[in-house]
Design a protein around this motif. Sequence first.
Motif, PDB file in Angstrom:
ATOM      1  N   PRO A 167       0.804  -1.231   0.000  1.00 44.29           N
ATOM      2  CA  PRO A 167       0.000   0.000   0.000  1.00 44.29           C
ATOM      3  C   PRO A 167       0.833   1.274   0.000  1.00 44.29           C
ATOM      4  O   PRO A 167       0.347   2.323  -0.447  1.00 44.29           O
ATOM      5  N   ASP A 168       2.070   1.205   0.481  1.00 40.87           N
ATOM      6  CA  ASP A 168       2.934   2.377   0.498  1.00 40.87           C
ATOM      7  C   ASP A 168       4.006   2.331  -0.580  1.00 40.87           C
ATOM      8  O   ASP A 168       4.998   3.067  -0.527  1.00 40.87           O
ATOM      9  N   LEU A 169       3.806   1.456  -1.563  1.00 39.49           N
ATOM     10  CA  LEU A 169       4.654   1.381  -2.763  1.00 39.49           C
ATOM     11  C   LEU A 169       6.072   0.875  -2.497  1.00 39.49           C
ATOM     12  O   LEU A 169       6.975   1.111  -3.294  1.00 39.49           O
ATOM     13  N   TRP A 170       6.272   0.157  -1.393  1.00 36.48           N
ATOM     14  CA  TRP A 170       7.559  -0.488  -1.173  1.00 36.48           C
ATOM     15  C   TRP A 170       7.634  -1.772  -1.994  1.00 36.48           C
ATOM     16  O   TRP A 170       6.594  -2.362  -2.307  1.00 36.48           O
ATOM     17  N   PRO A 171       8.832  -2.214  -2.348  1.00 33.75           N
ATOM     18  CA  PRO A 171       8.950  -3.476  -3.091  1.00 33.75           C
ATOM     19  C   PRO A 171       8.323  -4.634  -2.310  1.00 33.75           C
ATOM     20  O   PRO A 171       8.487  -4.739  -1.093  1.00 33.75           O
ATOM     21  N   MET A 172       7.600  -5.487  -3.032  1.00 33.85           N
ATOM     22  CA  MET A 172       6.974  -6.634  -2.392  1.00 33.85           C
ATOM     23  C   MET A 172       7.836  -7.880  -2.637  1.00 33.85           C
ATOM     24  O   MET A 172       8.974  -7.792  -3.101  1.00 33.85           O
ATOM     25  N   ARG A 173       7.291  -9.033  -2.322  1.00 33.62           N
ATOM     26  CA  ARG A 173       8.004 -10.285  -2.532  1.00 33.62           C
ATOM     27  C   ARG A 173       8.379 -10.435  -4.002  1.00 33.62           C
ATOM     28  O   ARG A 173       7.583 -10.155  -4.893  1.00 33.62           O
ATOM     29  N   GLY A 174       9.595 -10.870  -4.269  1.00 32.01           N
ATOM     30  CA  GLY A 174      10.063 -10.982  -5.635  1.00 32.01           C
ATOM     31  C   GLY A 174       9.836 -12.351  -6.241  1.00 32.01           C
ATOM     32  O   GLY A 174       9.630 -13.340  -5.534  1.00 32.01           O
ATOM     33  N   LYS A 175       9.859 -12.379  -7.559  1.00 37.37           N
ATOM     34  CA  LYS A 175       9.844 -13.625  -8.312  1.00 37.37           C
ATOM     35  C   LYS A 175      11.264 -13.899  -8.804  1.00 37.37           C
ATOM     36  O   LYS A 175      12.128 -13.040  -8.757  1.00 37.37           O
ATOM     37  N   MET A 247      15.909  -8.489  -3.624  1.00 36.58           N
ATOM     38  CA  MET A 247      14.839  -7.612  -3.162  1.00 36.58           C
ATOM     39  C   MET A 247      15.282  -6.770  -1.978  1.00 36.58           C
ATOM     40  O   MET A 247      14.881  -5.604  -1.840  1.00 36.58           O
ATOM     41  N   ALA A 248      16.125  -7.340  -1.125  1.00 35.53           N
ATOM     42  CA  ALA A 248      16.643  -6.564   0.012  1.00 35.53           C
ATOM     43  C   ALA A 248      17.512  -5.418  -0.479  1.00 35.53           C
ATOM     44  O   ALA A 248      17.465  -4.304   0.066  1.00 35.53           O
ATOM     45  N   ALA A 252      16.715  -1.436   0.016  1.00 35.19           N
ATOM     46  CA  ALA A 252      17.671  -0.548   0.690  1.00 35.19           C
ATOM     47  C   ALA A 252      17.951   0.688  -0.152  1.00 35.19           C
ATOM     48  O   ALA A 252      18.076   1.804   0.373  1.00 35.19           O
ATOM     49  N   LEU A 253      18.039   0.515  -1.459  1.00 39.20           N
ATOM     50  CA  LEU A 253      18.252   1.659  -2.343  1.00 39.20           C
ATOM     51  C   LEU A 253      17.053   2.603  -2.306  1.00 39.20           C
ATOM     52  O   LEU A 253      17.213   3.835  -2.279  1.00 39.20           O
ATOM     53  N   GLU A 260      13.245   7.037   4.184  1.00 39.49           N
ATOM     54  CA  GLU A 260      12.329   6.346   5.089  1.00 39.49           C
ATOM     55  C   GLU A 260      12.791   4.904   5.242  1.00 39.49           C
ATOM     56  O   GLU A 260      13.579   4.405   4.427  1.00 39.49           O
ATOM     57  N   GLN A 261      12.244   4.228   6.222  1.00 38.31           N
ATOM     58  CA  GLN A 261      12.545   2.822   6.426  1.00 38.31           C
ATOM     59  C   GLN A 261      11.373   1.981   5.944  1.00 38.31           C
ATOM     60  O   GLN A 261      10.218   2.258   6.283  1.00 38.31           O
ATOM     61  N   ALA A 262      11.665   0.955   5.160  1.00 36.50           N
ATOM     62  CA  ALA A 262      10.625   0.059   4.663  1.00 36.50           C
ATOM     63  C   ALA A 262      10.104  -0.819   5.791  1.00 36.50           C
ATOM     64  O   ALA A 262      10.766  -1.001   6.816  1.00 36.50           O
ATOM     65  N   PRO A 263       8.913  -1.376   5.629  1.00 35.97           N
ATOM     66  CA  PRO A 263       8.394  -2.299   6.644  1.00 35.97           C
ATOM     67  C   PRO A 263       9.352  -3.468   6.862  1.00 35.97           C
ATOM     68  O   PRO A 263      10.042  -3.910   5.937  1.00 35.97           O
TER      69      PRO A 263
END
Length: 281
Positions: A167-175, A247-248, A252-253, A260-263
């Motif tokens: 919902p806050d546009l952070w990267p989600m789980r990757g494929k 994804m990590a 971080a980038l 800000e800090q991602a969830p």
Amino acid sequence: MSSPLAADGPEQPGDGLEARRTPASQVATGDPVPGRRWRRGELNAAFRVVASIVIPTFRFSARYRWHGPNRLPADGAFVLAPNHFTNIDPLVVGTAVWISKRAPRFLAKASLFKVPVFGKLMSGMGQIPVERSGRTRLSDPLGGGRSLVEQGGAIIVYPEGTLTRDPDLWPMRGKTGAVRIALENDVPLIPMAHWGTQNIMARYGKKLRLFPPSRVDVIVGDPVDLSAYRGRPIDQQTLVEATALVMARITALLEELRGEQAPATRWDPAANNQKETGRFE
């Protein structure tokens, strides 16, 4: 000539683009690689036709800011793995790659190659069709994979596979597609993050906001260290572990760009009863 961030005036309060963690001396505007020239033979007629329309449009509508010391390599094959949160991302990211003097090539839905004229241009530019099953020409070492290595091309792969559901546009789980291509073809995987394209087009929006120009922050990371996985059987465990690392790095980038800090827990569509593909809003 590139210029420091401070030369472009103060930030607008509350625009979400402050990039507070990057020193101004490491933020540049203008040409990200002054003096770099195109490699002989990298461009063809299809690229030139598309670029004549797309590049001027997005150089006008996106005020690119290049963070940190890293830039895309001048030559050699690599996989570029950016974050993905709006439908306009491929054009904005493709433009960023283009003005870095590299020809952008994407994995794209195979159905797009059947569209009259557009499909011919896609094929002519060397874009790579992905079937619904997820198989690509890069699965064939005698086809796309070998071509990528021998021609030294740049392939852009969105490891999330679709727009993030976070919902806050952070990267989600990757494929695992980006990692698989990098490992199968023994090429570097370079993480990238960008922020600001949502001001040009909202997630799942249909309207472009080309004026006034929007700030787009871009940061390129060091190649992800996949040495622990190279030479190992490319099984599901290897791919999942390496993808989590990628994804990590992308997250971080993006944290650096957003200040800000991602969830702590990455968004997982399955855990939130969301479909993996298609619209969810």
